[in-house]
Design an enzyme around this catalytic site. Structure first.
Site, mmCIF file in Angstrom:
data_model
loop_
_atom_site.group_PDB
_atom_site.id
_atom_site.type_symbol
_atom_site.label_atom_id
_atom_site.label_comp_id
_atom_site.label_asym_id
_atom_site.label_seq_id
_atom_site.Cartn_x
_atom_site.Cartn_y
_atom_site.Cartn_z
ATOM 1 N N ASP A 263 89.825 -49.328 -57.023
ATOM 2 C CA ASP A 263 88.663 -48.498 -57.344
ATOM 3 C C ASP A 263 87.870 -48.232 -56.063
ATOM 4 O O ASP A 263 87.534 -49.168 -55.329
ATOM 5 C CB ASP A 263 87.785 -49.256 -58.366
ATOM 6 C CG ASP A 263 86.652 -48.387 -58.888
ATOM 7 O OD1 ASP A 263 86.336 -48.485 -60.085
ATOM 8 O OD2 ASP A 263 86.093 -47.597 -58.096
ATOM 9 N N GLY B 289 95.532 -37.772 -59.851
ATOM 10 C CA GLY B 289 95.016 -37.111 -61.058
ATOM 11 C C GLY B 289 95.471 -35.659 -61.139
ATOM 12 O O GLY B 289 96.272 -35.191 -60.326
ATOM 13 N N TYR C 210 84.026 -26.171 -59.610
ATOM 14 C CA TYR C 210 85.161 -25.662 -60.384
ATOM 15 C C TYR C 210 84.663 -25.063 -61.686
ATOM 16 O O TYR C 210 83.716 -25.599 -62.273
ATOM 17 C CB TYR C 210 86.117 -26.769 -60.792
ATOM 18 C CG TYR C 210 86.532 -27.733 -59.733
ATOM 19 C CD1 TYR C 210 86.954 -28.998 -60.091
ATOM 20 C CD2 TYR C 210 86.529 -27.407 -58.386
ATOM 21 C CE1 TYR C 210 87.360 -29.914 -59.138
ATOM 22 C CE2 TYR C 210 86.932 -28.317 -57.429
ATOM 23 C CZ TYR C 210 87.346 -29.560 -57.807
ATOM 24 O OH TYR C 210 87.740 -30.485 -56.874
ATOM 25 N N PHE C 211 85.361 -24.079 -62.179
ATOM 26 C CA PHE C 211 85.089 -23.571 -63.522
ATOM 27 C C PHE C 211 86.066 -24.281 -64.462
ATOM 28 O O PHE C 211 85.977 -25.519 -64.572
ATOM 29 C CB PHE C 211 85.088 -22.045 -63.502
ATOM 30 C CG PHE C 211 83.762 -21.585 -62.959
ATOM 31 C CD1 PHE C 211 83.442 -21.752 -61.609
ATOM 32 C CD2 PHE C 211 82.791 -21.076 -63.809
ATOM 33 C CE1 PHE C 211 82.183 -21.399 -61.106
ATOM 34 C CE2 PHE C 211 81.532 -20.703 -63.316
ATOM 35 C CZ PHE C 211 81.236 -20.873 -61.976
ATOM 36 N N TYR D 188 77.637 -36.555 -67.383
ATOM 37 C CA TYR D 188 78.706 -36.151 -66.453
ATOM 38 C C TYR D 188 78.174 -35.062 -65.526
ATOM 39 O O TYR D 188 78.219 -35.175 -64.301
ATOM 40 C CB TYR D 188 79.926 -35.644 -67.226
ATOM 41 C CG TYR D 188 80.805 -34.734 -66.400
ATOM 42 C CD1 TYR D 188 80.739 -33.352 -66.562
ATOM 43 C CD2 TYR D 188 81.640 -35.248 -65.425
ATOM 44 C CE1 TYR D 188 81.507 -32.511 -65.776
ATOM 45 C CE2 TYR D 188 82.408 -34.411 -64.632
ATOM 46 C CZ TYR D 188 82.339 -33.043 -64.817
ATOM 47 O OH TYR D 188 83.089 -32.219 -64.026
ATOM 48 N N LYS E 10 76.946 -34.910 -61.292
ATOM 49 C CA LYS E 10 77.374 -33.932 -60.286
ATOM 50 C C LYS E 10 76.152 -33.302 -59.605
ATOM 51 O O LYS E 10 76.127 -33.095 -58.389
ATOM 52 C CB LYS E 10 78.227 -32.836 -60.930
ATOM 53 C CG LYS E 10 79.524 -33.295 -61.540
ATOM 54 C CD LYS E 10 80.517 -33.788 -60.504
ATOM 55 C CE LYS E 10 81.856 -34.111 -61.115
ATOM 56 N NZ LYS E 10 82.839 -34.609 -60.125
ATOM 57 N N LYS F 127 85.188 -37.776 -65.961
ATOM 58 C CA LYS F 127 84.916 -36.343 -66.107
ATOM 59 C C LYS F 127 84.901 -35.824 -67.550
ATOM 60 O O LYS F 127 84.929 -34.617 -67.789
ATOM 61 C CB LYS F 127 85.954 -35.572 -65.313
ATOM 62 C CG LYS F 127 87.366 -35.759 -65.801
ATOM 63 C CD LYS F 127 88.200 -34.576 -65.379
ATOM 64 C CE LYS F 127 89.280 -34.319 -66.392
ATOM 65 N NZ LYS F 127 89.913 -33.032 -66.234
ATOM 66 N N LEU G 124 90.441 -27.153 -74.064
ATOM 67 C CA LEU G 124 91.176 -26.158 -74.835
ATOM 68 C C LEU G 124 92.670 -26.132 -74.540
ATOM 69 O O LEU G 124 93.490 -26.248 -75.467
ATOM 70 C CB LEU G 124 90.573 -24.764 -74.564
ATOM 71 C CG LEU G 124 91.218 -23.605 -75.332
ATOM 72 C CD1 LEU G 124 91.010 -23.754 -76.842
ATOM 73 C CD2 LEU G 124 90.646 -22.271 -74.859
ATOM 74 N N SER H 169 81.238 -29.143 -60.195
ATOM 75 C CA SER H 169 81.602 -28.453 -61.437
ATOM 76 C C SER H 169 80.575 -27.389 -61.776
ATOM 77 O O SER H 169 79.394 -27.530 -61.471
ATOM 78 C CB SER H 169 81.670 -29.486 -62.573
ATOM 79 O OG SER H 169 81.707 -28.841 -63.829
HETATM 80 C C1 WQD Z 1 86.496 -24.280 -73.369
HETATM 81 C C2 WQD Z 1 86.221 -23.379 -74.569
HETATM 82 C C3 WQD Z 1 85.152 -24.504 -76.405
HETATM 83 C C4 WQD Z 1 88.532 -27.170 -77.300
HETATM 84 C C5 WQD Z 1 84.437 -28.685 -69.728
HETATM 85 C C6 WQD Z 1 83.440 -29.277 -68.758
HETATM 86 C C7 WQD Z 1 83.716 -28.778 -67.357
HETATM 87 C C8 WQD Z 1 85.147 -29.066 -67.004
HETATM 88 C C9 WQD Z 1 86.069 -28.377 -68.005
HETATM 89 C C10 WQD Z 1 85.391 -31.169 -65.869
HETATM 90 C C11 WQD Z 1 84.845 -23.618 -75.204
HETATM 91 C C12 WQD Z 1 86.546 -24.036 -76.814
HETATM 92 C C13 WQD Z 1 87.721 -26.206 -76.716
HETATM 93 C C14 WQD Z 1 89.000 -26.994 -78.633
HETATM 94 C C15 WQD Z 1 87.815 -24.905 -78.736
HETATM 95 N N1 WQD Z 1 85.400 -30.458 -66.986
HETATM 96 N N2 WQD Z 1 87.371 -25.094 -77.434
HETATM 97 N N3 WQD Z 1 88.614 -25.864 -79.298
HETATM 98 O O1 WQD Z 1 83.656 -27.276 -72.291
HETATM 99 O O2 WQD Z 1 84.094 -25.123 -70.957
HETATM 100 O O3 WQD Z 1 84.230 -27.306 -69.802
HETATM 101 O O4 WQD Z 1 85.764 -28.930 -69.293
HETATM 102 O O5 WQD Z 1 85.322 -30.791 -64.734
HETATM 103 O O6 WQD Z 1 82.863 -29.452 -66.447
HETATM 104 O O7 WQD Z 1 82.137 -28.829 -69.105
HETATM 105 O O8 WQD Z 1 85.982 -26.699 -71.464
HETATM 106 O O9 WQD Z 1 88.209 -26.591 -72.491
HETATM 107 O O10 WQD Z 1 86.447 -28.106 -73.544
HETATM 108 O O11 WQD Z 1 86.215 -25.629 -73.770
HETATM 109 O O12 WQD Z 1 87.485 -23.890 -79.364
HETATM 110 O O13 WQD Z 1 89.741 -27.844 -79.224
HETATM 111 O O14 WQD Z 1 87.171 -23.670 -75.600
HETATM 112 O O15 WQD Z 1 84.223 -24.311 -77.477
HETATM 113 O O16 WQD Z 1 84.357 -22.359 -75.662
HETATM 114 P P1 WQD Z 1 84.399 -26.559 -71.223
HETATM 115 P P2 WQD Z 1 86.774 -26.841 -72.844
#
Ligand code: WQD
Length: 338
Positions: free
Chosen positions: A58, A10, A177-178, A149, A153, A84, A200, A124
């Site tokens: 699996d 992955g 992780y962030f 999800y 965790k 995830k 994002l 996470s």
């Molecule tokens: C980031 C920022 C959105 C998409 C999640 C999970 C976390 C981890 C990472 C697994 C936010 C904004 C996003 C878009 C946008 N996953 N955004 N337009 O939600 O912080 O974290 O993914 O381990 O556990 O919670 O990440 O990248 O979805 O969003 O404006 O098309 O980008 O609102 O502010 P998130 P994200």
């Protein structure tokens, strides 16, 4: 030392496997290819010049899992395998709880039966729920997560703590992780989710290569520097390094330890767009849309504990990650069209 890496093909798993192999560890991967591709195995060999052992099944399959433990002496486990997608977990709670917990139970039983003492868990920042204050510290309370999800965790962290209490010779690292972003400098490994990306950076990457027209910015009325969501984006290469450093820490028999893996800095969506455009020289069109449900305004890490105890410090910048992610996306497009 042989490390079993579940989900090793992955996004984060494959980058960690490369760092492990290049650091001299022997690696065994178990991956059911639910959210990965077998071609990644060849790319890992191309990057490192070394071949991990690979089994396609699996992790919940205890019979097959036991065959691996009978065949190979597993000194440590890094457990990435799990579902995830936050939004999907709200629609499919049973699948998420069953998969994420059952894979963990299967591994813990094998540890007990075959004497493996070291376990690194892929957790996470979502376990902090809606933060009362930032930056987040490991001592901040786990809160009710905003999705099954995240809740899975939280549950697994608590299970590991209870298992640790009755197995004093177990060494367990919980890594929170962030927001992992970026890709391998070779352009051979990266994040290429099927369909429309939730996260994002994968979304921006698809806008950059023309697969998607523009980015939807979910909300610009948050109480943040420019009204858009703020997150702690960490390059996946830094995240991989964090796992190798955590593994080294377990060799000192610390028992159960917990670390935030982030950069300690918050970046807004608009700042990310600007950084991406500067790094790649590509305009990223966007439209402001309503907030996405479940999003928090601001979330970033205090990484001082990992820095002091592991010697961990993120060395790549947001722009590095934007450029690496873009280069990977371009390379993938070329490979798909060749
Ligand atoms: C980031 C920022 C959105 C998409 C999640 C999970 C976390 C981890 C990472 C697994 C936010 C904004 C996003 C878009 C946008 N996953 N955004 N337009 O939600 O912080 O974290 O993914 O381990 O556990 O919670 O990440 O990248 O979805 O969003 O404006 O098309 O980008 O609102 O502010 P998130 P994200």
């Amino acid at each position: 030392m042989r490390v079993l890496v579940t989900g090793g093909l992955g996004f984060i798993g494959s980058h960690t496997v490369c760092d492990l192999l290049e650091s001299g560890y022997d690696v065994t991967i178990i991956d059911n290819l639910y959210n990965s591709k077998e071609v990644v195995l060849e790319r890992i060999k191309e990057i490192t010049g070394r071949a991990p052992n690979f089994y396609k099944f699996d992790v919940q399959n205890k019979e097959k899992l036991e065959e691996v433990f009978k065949k190979e002496k597993i000194d440590a486990i890094i457990h990435f395998a799990g579902y995830k997608a936050v939004g999907e977990s709200v629609e499919k709670p049973l699948e998420y709880y069953e998969n994420n917990l059952d894979t963990t139970f299967a591994l813990l039983w094998m540890m007990k039966k075959y004497g493996t003492k070291n376990f690194v868990f892929s957790s996470s920042a979502t376990i902090y729920g809606v933060p009362d204050k930032v930056p987040l510290k490991e001592t901040d309370p786990r809160k009710e997560a905003t999705s099954p999800y995240g809740e899975s965790k939280v549950m697994i962290e608590r299970i590991l703590e209870d298992v640790s209490h009755v197995n004093k010779d177990y060494n367990i690292a919980i890594l929170r992780y962030f927001n992992p972003i970026g890709a391998h400098k070779s352009g051979l490994l990266g994040e290429d989710p099927n369909g429309i990306p939730n996260n994002l950076l994968p979304y921006i990457n698809k806008v950059a290569v023309g697969e998607l027209k523009y980015l939807n910015v979910f909300g610009n009325d948050y109480p943040t520097k420019d009204g858009t969501g703020v997150r702690d984006y960490i390059h996946v290469l830094d995240l991989a390094r964090g796992h190798v450093l955590a593994l080294k820490k377990l060799e000192t028999n610390p028992g159960l330890v917990i670390y935030n893996l982030g950069t300690g800095k918050g970046t807004s969506v608009l700042e990310m767009i600007k950084a991406y455009e500067e790094a790649t020289n590509i305009k990223i069109p966007y439209e402001i849309k309503p907030r996405r449900s479940g999003d928090v305004a601001i979330n970033y890490a205090d990484c001082s504990k990992a820095n002091i105890e592991l010697g961990f410090k993120a060395k790549y910048t947001i722009k590095d990650a934007c450029l690496d992610g873009y280069n990977y996306q371009l390379a993938e497009e070329k490979r798909k069209n060749s």
